[in-house]
Design a protein around this motif. Sequence first.
Motif, PDB file in Angstrom:
ATOM      1  N   ARG A   1      -2.798  -5.694   4.542  1.00  0.00           N
ATOM      2  CA  ARG A   1      -3.581  -4.636   3.907  1.00  0.00           C
ATOM      3  C   ARG A   1      -3.508  -3.378   4.766  1.00  0.00           C
ATOM      4  N   LYS A   2      -2.310  -2.834   4.888  1.00  0.00           N
ATOM      5  CA  LYS A   2      -2.133  -1.650   5.724  1.00  0.00           C
ATOM      6  C   LYS A   2      -0.872  -0.919   5.294  1.00  0.00           C
ATOM      7  N   HIS A   3      -0.735   0.314   5.776  1.00  0.00           N
ATOM      8  CA  HIS A   3       0.481   1.085   5.563  1.00  0.00           C
ATOM      9  C   HIS A   3       1.464   0.791   6.688  1.00  0.00           C
ATOM     10  N   SER A   4       2.740   0.869   6.379  1.00  0.00           N
ATOM     11  CA  SER A   4       3.749   0.732   7.422  1.00  0.00           C
ATOM     12  C   SER A   4       3.703   1.961   8.325  1.00  0.00           C
TER      13      SER A   4
ATOM     14  N   GLY B   1      -5.850 -13.825  -1.523  1.00  0.00           N
ATOM     15  CA  GLY B   1      -6.767 -13.102  -2.394  1.00  0.00           C
ATOM     16  C   GLY B   1      -6.150 -11.851  -2.979  1.00  0.00           C
ATOM     17  N   LYS B   2      -6.853 -11.221  -3.878  1.00  0.00           N
ATOM     18  CA  LYS B   2      -6.328 -10.062  -4.602  1.00  0.00           C
ATOM     19  C   LYS B   2      -6.087  -8.882  -3.654  1.00  0.00           C
ATOM     20  N   HIS B   3      -5.023  -8.169  -3.942  1.00  0.00           N
ATOM     21  CA  HIS B   3      -4.651  -6.985  -3.159  1.00  0.00           C
ATOM     22  C   HIS B   3      -4.978  -5.747  -3.983  1.00  0.00           C
ATOM     23  N   HIS B   4      -5.786  -4.846  -3.421  1.00  0.00           N
ATOM     24  CA  HIS B   4      -6.270  -3.695  -4.191  1.00  0.00           C
ATOM     25  C   HIS B   4      -5.124  -2.802  -4.678  1.00  0.00           C
ATOM     26  N   SER B   5      -4.032  -2.716  -3.922  1.00  0.00           N
ATOM     27  CA  SER B   5      -2.921  -1.861  -4.350  1.00  0.00           C
ATOM     28  C   SER B   5      -2.211  -2.446  -5.563  1.00  0.00           C
TER      29      SER B   5
ATOM     30  N   MET C   1       0.822  -1.205   0.000  1.00  0.00           N
ATOM     31  CA  MET C   1       0.000   0.000   0.000  1.00  0.00           C
ATOM     32  C   MET C   1       0.860   1.261   0.000  1.00  0.00           C
ATOM     33  N   ASP C   2       2.000   1.215   0.684  1.00  0.00           N
ATOM     34  CA  ASP C   2       2.935   2.347   0.663  1.00  0.00           C
ATOM     35  C   ASP C   2       3.443   2.588  -0.752  1.00  0.00           C
TER      36      ASP C   2
ATOM     37  N   GLN D   1      -5.999  10.033   1.483  1.00  0.00           N
ATOM     38  CA  GLN D   1      -7.211   9.742   2.243  1.00  0.00           C
ATOM     39  C   GLN D   1      -7.852   8.434   1.803  1.00  0.00           C
ATOM     40  N   LYS D   2      -7.924   8.226   0.492  1.00  0.00           N
ATOM     41  CA  LYS D   2      -8.541   7.003  -0.022  1.00  0.00           C
ATOM     42  C   LYS D   2      -7.750   5.769   0.373  1.00  0.00           C
ATOM     43  N   SER D   3      -6.428   5.876   0.328  1.00  0.00           N
ATOM     44  CA  SER D   3      -5.596   4.727   0.670  1.00  0.00           C
ATOM     45  C   SER D   3      -5.709   4.390   2.150  1.00  0.00           C
ATOM     46  N   LEU D   4      -5.671   5.393   3.005  1.00  0.00           N
ATOM     47  CA  LEU D   4      -5.814   5.151   4.438  1.00  0.00           C
ATOM     48  C   LEU D   4      -7.181   4.560   4.761  1.00  0.00           C
TER      49      LEU D   4
END
Length: 293
Positions: A118-121, A207-211, A88-89, A138-141
């Motif tokens: 499924r998170k930011h570092s 499963g699929k990762h949105h990023s 995600m980063d 904002q959308k990513s968080l």
Amino acid sequence: MKKYFSYLGILLSIVVVSSIVLQKVYYNHFTTHPPKNKLEEMIRLTDTYYDIIFVGSSRVERHVDCEIITKLTGKSCANFGYSGLELMDIDVLFSFFEKNNVTYDNAFVQVDYSYARRKHSANFKAAIVPYMNWDVVQKSLATSSENNTHLSLPFTGFITNDVRYNLREIGVNLFTEKPKEDFNYSVASLDGENTRVLRNFPSKYTGKHHSLERLIHSEKFKAGNLHFFISPYCPIVPNRNYHTQLANEYPFITDYTALFDDKIEMYRDCGHLNKSGAALFTNHIVLDLLSKQ
């Protein structure tokens, strides 16, 4: 009681106004003063071109020697690896590159077992707090598995990341200008030889990762300028076939997991190559990945 609510209202007003003022002061500091680390500099980089860039976690930062790549190919190269960087980063980092006119001919993105998260570092979240008003951030968080709503409140994002910012030091230096530090965009290689296991892999594909999906639907990927690979990982880590599952799901990912299974001396620990391993891996990348471009 009326006087109590009056005092309470004044106190709350002071807190809100102070938070807004401090938000502006610290935002100005983070966006105008020299960056404190490589990640901050990567986010703030502008109007820059490289022939080749590598983006990923410490398995890029420690493994890919851009000086070797430039020497062998004659092409400019930047190692945008940073320890702990999540998928995600990386997704948001490419958005910063696009916004800030950081351009390149080919980008190579490292993926691995962290795909399951499924998170930011924590370090990346701290670095993007000054840019919370940006829609992409904002959308990513909002899609993270963690609750990040508090980061949108004035000054709260800075306070909750005090351990990474050292706000007291920043407060002292708000009105002083430190010289700009030169950060390494080549390689931060490691010494030593070991196969100590630091992480266990997930037991199965998650499963699929949105990023990743967003990246592979980008114009860069469609044009053949965005590539993905998995760095070497020693054979004794549990569930290492997770990488095989990932590469089977996404056949365009070049899987180097087992590249050094017969050269264990190239590892500094189970997940990182040492200096000799990084040089050998970089040479392999030049012959394999880059020769195809």
